[in-house]
Design an enzyme around this catalytic site. Structure first.
Site, PDB file in Angstrom:
ATOM      1  N   GLU A   1     -14.383  16.370   0.842  1.00 45.22           N
ATOM      2  CA  GLU A   1     -13.309  17.220   0.553  1.00 45.22           C
ATOM      3  C   GLU A   1     -13.901  18.648   0.010  1.00 45.22           C
ATOM      4  OE1 GLU A   1     -10.550  15.464  -2.212  1.00 45.22           O
ATOM      5  OE2 GLU A   1      -9.697  14.117  -0.327  1.00 45.22           O
TER       6      GLU A   1
ATOM      7  N   LYS B   1     -19.240  16.426  -1.611  1.00 46.18           N
ATOM      8  CA  LYS B   1     -18.260  15.584  -2.703  1.00 46.18           C
ATOM      9  C   LYS B   1     -18.640  14.310  -2.589  1.00 46.18           C
ATOM     10  CE  LYS B   1     -13.627  14.836  -4.468  1.00 46.18           C
ATOM     11  NZ  LYS B   1     -12.113  14.976  -4.311  1.00 46.18           N
ATOM     12  N   GLN B   2     -18.669  13.404  -1.332  1.00 45.98           N
ATOM     13  CA  GLN B   2     -18.632  12.156  -1.294  1.00 45.98           C
ATOM     14  C   GLN B   2     -19.191  11.986   0.058  1.00 45.98           C
ATOM     15  OE1 GLN B   2     -14.119  12.635  -1.444  1.00 45.98           O
ATOM     16  NE2 GLN B   2     -14.372  10.595  -0.544  1.00 45.98           N
TER      17      GLN B   2
ATOM     18  N   TRP C   1      -6.401   6.601   2.450  1.00 48.31           N
ATOM     19  CA  TRP C   1      -7.430   5.818   3.299  1.00 48.31           C
ATOM     20  C   TRP C   1      -8.238   4.682   2.276  1.00 48.31           C
ATOM     21  CZ3 TRP C   1     -12.918   7.378   4.270  1.00 48.31           C
ATOM     22  CH2 TRP C   1     -13.411   8.020   3.080  1.00 48.31           C
ATOM     23  N   ASP C   2      -7.937   4.779   0.879  1.00 51.44           N
ATOM     24  CA  ASP C   2      -8.941   3.874   0.286  1.00 51.44           C
ATOM     25  C   ASP C   2      -8.617   2.339   0.492  1.00 51.44           C
ATOM     26  OD1 ASP C   2      -8.362   6.414  -0.980  1.00 51.44           O
ATOM     27  OD2 ASP C   2      -8.953   5.611  -3.012  1.00 51.44           O
TER      28      ASP C   2
END
Ligand code: BGC
Length: 756
Positions: free
Chosen positions: A470, A582-583, A345-346
């Site tokens: 994640e 994580k993000q 998806w980046d």
């Protein structure tokens, strides 16, 4: 690390910044976007529907090797007595140059200059001009220009972010030949049956007497120039390298195409290639440059340096995307084999915004490439017992390649991310009715995946998914996913209804392609309207998912810095048990769908999630920076911005050796445009809320919006909006509507004082 930073590429072909002479070397790499080998994924315990085949981008024939011998002694960089050494990547010229002065053991001074490029205009072509001059003596000089097809080596050392799967011989030799100074090697991959031709040709220019001979075998070839070098007389070898790959054409045809590419390159010559690089990049910088001037009193670094950091990121974005036609953008671009050359998806969420506003034609190509995966996505959805289409979490060829479903296939949000990019693209470019089939199939998936839950008062719930974070996998009602799915459903319903009313003949075509049933649109609308969005009344925050607030907070205090990223030091079960992120997840939702949150909610959520976020993914800090700006944490925003800008240059994540973090580079553009300048474009409404910051004296960039060109120039406490091209454009400055017209193309406004 430098091999990554000095990589050259054009989105089709990428050469890592290895030295021509081949040493020292960490990981030599030559990549063609989408040229991959497959391998069976072996699971200790299988389950239904697991991805079956791995896909890994192949490290292909290295054509840039040039070895130098003076007095039959090799020029071996690690041991050479270097009088001077300089390497430069030129962001305007699109070249990598190196100048070395070498003193041989016999005291001869040898100047070696090389200029390498990967053509932005001719995407199959790279070239290097290699000039050797023995300055103070006569000497026998041998220059060996070589090509070598590497073996794959497996070196993963327990890091899932590295490439794996391939070992030994991946490329099977096909046609190979040599003629005059031209060398040709062609190969096919053993399993995926893709074909590759790699060819080189040479021009030698010198006043010194020379002879040459050629050697060519299945996996290696060379032209050896034996020169009687005279003092002060340069010997230049110009080497042209052509790469062609195909999934359907045989190697013989690719060899022929490689010959055409070389014929043309020889006809043009190196200077013409240099000029065309410059021309391409002039246009790129004119569209995409972001100029900053930092207040010297407040900055830790020189302005020039900061400006170069920013341009380094933009330059790599150019190299990753420029000619990626019929392909996606790998997470590392073509700068390394990390993440196996996969598309995630980046591209849609992190790189698309940059492309949509600066080079919309590339954005369109990328969306078309996704569309090319639709049939496979339909089959994947069926395999997972769902209607519609499910796009792969990571892939090259459109099949799911994630062997770890919890942090892979479960990221259903990929569907909504793609539609988000599509929506943005159509709103900002005005290119309507584009890829409606994708809207139908993604909306169907969401409608089928979720259900109306009695326990949640009949609201529409989506269970068993993983959001962007994640570290919390296979959860119920990930807020990010629900919000994005709702957007996807609404947008699909709205667009298809509009099509039915305004373009009935297109609507009929769509019915044919998708077998759309009359009540489906209303079902999407209803599911979206009733979408369950987790919200905790007590704390006033949006929980990341149904179980997030039930979890114990991770013991950050007793986690030493060397235990990060957590994924390399703790079993997933340990991580999943805790409240640790994580993000950016909710924080990302607050950026992408910021109009769905009040400022107060944004503040509360940000303050809640920020201390829980490890930033173990490079996709995080950029987004954290943008939100920190919005909620008024300027210092924090600045720190995160610095991390993002330096992610690769300072190797913040510790793994730049495996390739650049292209998504983070896209986030750098967003930090400046969406963070500092506060640009938002919800539903195509363009608004700005620039930051008045002592550290920033000037920020200037331009955007392409529906065929217009808008320049935004922020200077201390005022901002100037200028319509550079096009008839008229509406925008909002801190809530005030401004209309720029060709008669009155300029508006100057004050930037309000800092929020408390
Ligand atoms: C991130 C993903 C990302 C992938 C490739 C992972 O570490 O968690 O969001 O897509 O890297 O960049």
């Amino acid at each position: 690390m430098r091999e990554t930073l000095f990589s050259l590429g054009n989105g089709y072909l990428g050469l890592r910044g290895n030295f021509e002479e081949g040493a020292p070397v960490h990981h030599n790499g030559t990549f063609i976007n989408g040229f991959y080998e497959t391998w069976p994924i072996l699971y200790g315990e299988e389950a239904y529907g697991f991805a079956k085949m791995g896909q890994t981008i192949v490290n292909v024939t290295d054509a840039k090797i040039i070895k130098l011998y003076v007095d039959d002694e090799p020029f071996y960089l690690p041991a050479a007595d270097l009088q001077s050494f300089e390497r430069v990547v030129d962001f305007r010229g699109g070249t990598l140059t190196r100048e070395v002065l070498w003193k041989t053991p016999a005291g001869k001074l040898v100047s070696i200059k090389s200029t390498r490029l990967v053509s932005l205009e001719y995407r199959h072509l790279a070239a290097v001009a290699y000039e050797v001059t023995v300055l103070n003596a006569r000497a026998p000089v041998v220059i060996s220009s070589e090509m070598a097809t590497p073996l794959a080596d497996e070196d993963r050392a327990g890091d899932p972010r590295r490439a794996h799967g391939l070992r030994g011989q991946v490329l099977e030799s096909q046609v190979h030949y040599a003629q005059e100074q031209r060398l040709m090697l062609s190969h096919t991959t053993i399993n995926s049956r893709m074909a590759l031709a790699c060819a080189t040709d040479h021009v030698i220019t010198t006043e010194c007497p020379y002879t040459f001979k050629i050697k060519c075998s299945r996996n290696a070839a060379k032209v050896l120039y034996n020169v009687d070098a005279q003092p002060g007389k340069p010997i230049t070898i110009t080497k042209y390298m052509a790469y062609h790959k195909s999934r359907t054409q045989p190697p013989e045809e690719l060899c022929e195409r490689a010959e055409w590419t070389l014929d043309r390159a020889l006809e043009h010559g190196f200077e013409v290639l240099l000029a065309s690089q410059r021309e391409y990049l002039d246009d790129f910088w004119q569209r995409s440059d972001i100029q900053v001037i930092i207040n010297p009193e407040h900055a830790r670094h020189h302005n020039k340096e900061i400006q170069q950091w920013i341009r380094f990121n933009l330059f790599h974005l150019c190299q990753a995307t420029a000619r990626a036609e019929n392909a996606g953008i790998p997470a590392k671009g073509l700068t390394g084999q990390g993440y196996e050359g996969h598309y995630f998806w980046d591209a849609e969420i992190y790189i698309m915004p940059f492309l949509i506003y600066t080079q919309p034609h590339i954005a369109r190509n990328l969306l078309e490439h996704r569309y090319g995966m639709l049939d496979k996505a339909r089959r994947r959805a069926a395999e997972l017992n769902e209607q519609g289409a499910l796009f792969p979490w990571r892939t090259i060829n459109g099949e799911e390649a994630s062997a770890y479903y919890a942090a892979g296939t479960a990221q259903y949000h990929i569907n909504a991310d793609i539609v988000h990019a599509l929506k943005k693209y159509t709103e900002i470019t005005g290119d309507e009715d584009f890829l409606n089939e994708m809207l139908v199939e993604t909306a169907r998936l969401w409608r089928d995946l979720g259900f109306y839950s009695e326990r949640k008062k009949g609201q529409f719930c989506i269970n068993g998914v993983t959001g962007p974070d994640e570290y919390n996998t296979v959860v119920n009602n990930n807020t990010f996913t629900n919000l994005m799915a709702r957007e996807n459903l609404w947008f699909a319903a709205h667009t298809i209804r509009k099509l039915r009313e305004e373009k009935p003949e297109h609507f009929v075509e769509l019915l044919d392609k998708t077998n759309l049933q009359p009540d489906e649109i209303e079902e999407w609308q209803a599911a979206a309207d009733k979408m369950y969005i987790p919200y905790d009344q007590q704390t006033g925050i949006h929980p990341q998912d149904d179980s997030f607030l039930e979890k114990e907070v991770w013991d950050f205090e007793h986690t030493p810095p060397d235990k990060y990223p957590l994924l390399l030091h703790y079993h997933p079960l340990v991580i999943y048990r805790y409240r640790v992120v994580k993000q950016a997840d909710i924080v990302l939702a607050m950026f992408l769908l910021g109009d769905k949150f009040s400022l107060e909610q944004k503040r509360r959520n940000f303050d809640f999630y920020d201390p829980l976020t490890t930033g173990d993914s490079s996709l995080s800090v950029g987004i954290q920076s943008i939100l920190a700006f919005e909620v008024g944490h300027h210092q924090k925003a600045g720190e995160y911005a610095r991390y993002a800008v330096l992610m690769d240059l300072y190797d913040v994540g510790g793994n730049v050796a495996d390739g650049c973090h292209i998504a983070s580079m896209g986030a750098v553009w967003m930090i400046l445009v969406n963070g500092f300048a506060g640009m938002r474009d919800y539903n195509g409404r363009l608004s700005f809320h620039p930051q008045r910051l002592e550290v920033l004296q000037q920020l200037r960039f331009s955007l392409r919006v529906r065929g217009r060109v808008l320049e935004v120039d922020i200077r201390e406490d005022q901002v100037t909006y200028i319509l550079k091209e096009g008839e008229d454009l509406s925008l909002y400055h801190v809530g005030e509507e401004i209309r720029l017209t060709w008669k009155d193309p300029k508006a100057v406004r004050q930037i309000p004082n800092l929020k408390a």
